[in-house]
Enzyme design. Structure first.
Site, PDB file in Angstrom:
ATOM      1  CB  SER A  28      19.644  59.275  22.733  1.00 20.07           C
ATOM      2  OG  SER A  28      20.579  58.593  23.178  1.00 20.07           O
ATOM      3  CG  ASP A  81      17.191  57.519  33.558  1.00 18.76           C
ATOM      4  OD1 ASP A  81      17.326  57.934  32.476  1.00 18.76           O
ATOM      5  OD2 ASP A  81      17.439  58.383  34.537  1.00 18.76           O
ATOM      6  CG  ASP A  84      25.986  59.402  30.535  1.00 20.45           C
ATOM      7  OD1 ASP A  84      25.870  59.524  29.524  1.00 20.45           O
ATOM      8  OD2 ASP A  84      25.866  59.949  31.493  1.00 20.45           O
ATOM      9  CD  GLU A 103      19.008  61.292  34.376  1.00 22.95           C
ATOM     10  OE1 GLU A 103      18.595  61.338  33.270  1.00 22.95           O
ATOM     11  OE2 GLU A 103      20.187  61.540  34.773  1.00 22.95           O
TER      12      GLU A 103
HETATM   13  O1  LIG Z   1      22.181  60.447  32.619  1.00 19.42           O
HETATM   14  C1  LIG Z   1      21.659  60.793  31.360  1.00 19.42           C
HETATM   15  C2  LIG Z   1      21.186  62.341  31.464  1.00 19.42           C
HETATM   16  O2  LIG Z   1      21.271  63.127  32.251  1.00 19.42           O
HETATM   17  C3  LIG Z   1      21.379  59.822  30.230  1.00 19.42           C
HETATM   18  O3  LIG Z   1      20.759  58.643  30.973  1.00 19.42           O
HETATM   19  C4  LIG Z   1      22.806  59.477  30.007  1.00 19.42           C
HETATM   20  O4  LIG Z   1      23.344  60.408  29.382  1.00 19.42           O
HETATM   21  C5  LIG Z   1      22.369  58.508  28.753  1.00 19.42           C
HETATM   22  O5  LIG Z   1      22.088  59.173  27.546  1.00 19.42           O
HETATM   23  P1  LIG Z   1      21.854  58.426  26.293  1.00 19.42           P
HETATM   24  O6  LIG Z   1      20.802  57.271  26.450  1.00 19.42           O
HETATM   25  O7  LIG Z   1      21.614  59.385  25.344  1.00 19.42           O
HETATM   26  O8  LIG Z   1      23.274  57.672  25.825  1.00 19.42           O
END
Ligand SMILES: O=C(CO)[C@H](O)[C@H](O)COP(=O)(O)O
EC number: 5.3.1.6
Length: 230
Positions: A28, A81, A84, A103
């Site tokens: 997101s 990118d 989490d 990624e």
């Molecule tokens: O690693 C990821 C996807 O594989 C995302 O970058 C991670 O989950 C963060 O997502 P968000 O920006 O929705 O919090």
């Protein structure tokens, strides 16, 4: 929270220059970056992107961002990118969205990786967020036993769960694999655990990104904080 994610994405966009080859993240927060990048491309900015998931590919195509692949270009200038979790060494947990394999391939092929996040993702010790580990379905139980050994050898333990999608079936990654989420709590030696997990044959990739992020842009109620890896 979404406003903070967009602020972080907008700040990262300042690092994008004409002619750059970019890795486009997933999630997101990265979605805001791709959206804002699309607006700049519409205004004449020339870049090419490598998407880290089919979802990001679809979004980038809809935004008319020119795309390429890692077979067609040598290195990327910059990947932007989300994450989490991230700690003071800019080690990350990624893969909440299930795109960790692409990624990590894209981040490793980039001269620089900027992580964009709201500041709730910043932690003292990684591990509160369950660690995603992408696995081959064949021999899953053997792989999980080997993972448990790797956890014990790096001083952690916890439950493992096979991720399910919204439809109740096992979540399948863009690469056709499954994801085991490991609830470890506190990963006190993330580099050691990362190394041990990488040795397990049934593990395709894990969500510990060690030494890949160069900069973090964290948006919070007090404003934006930029952290550079030491
Ligand atoms: O690693 C990821 C996807 O594989 C995302 O970058 C991670 O989950 C963060 O997502 P968000 O920006 O929705 O919090």
């Amino acid at each position: 929270m979404d406003g903070l994610k967009r602020q972080a994405a907008a700040q990262a966009l300042e690092h994008v220059q004409d002619g750059m080859k970019l890795g486009l993240g997933t999630g997101s927060t990265a979605r805001h970056f791709v959206d804002l990048l699309g607006q700049r491309v519409a205004g004449g900015l020339r870049v090419v992107g490598v998407p880290t998931s089919e979802a990001t590919r679809a979004q980038a195509e809809a935004c008319n961002i020119p795309l390429t692949t890692l077979d067609e270009v040598d290195r990327l200038d910059l990947t932007v990118d989300g994450a989490d979790e991230l700690d003071g060494a800019l080690n990350l947990i990624k893969g909440g969205g299930g795109a960790l394999l692409r990624e990590k391939i894209v981040a490793a092929a980039s001269d620089r990786m900027i992580v964009i996040a709201d500041d709730t993702k910043w932690v003292d010790v990684l591990g509160r967020f369950p660690l995603p580990v992408e696995v081959i379905p064949f021999g899953l139980a053997a792989t999980q036993r080997a993972m448990a050994t790797a956890f014990a050898q790096s001083g952690v333990s916890g439950q493992m769960g096979l991720r399910k999608g919204k439809d109740g079936h096992f979540f399948v990654t863009d690469g056709g694999h499954w994801i085991v989420d490991a609830h470890l709590g506190r990963i006190t030696d993330a580099p050691r655990l990362a190394g041990l997990l990488s040795l397990i044959p049934g593990v395709v990739e894990h969500g510990l990104f060690i030494g890949l992020a160069s900069t973090a842009v964290l948006a919070g109620a007090q404003g934006i904080r930029v952290v550079e890896r030491r």
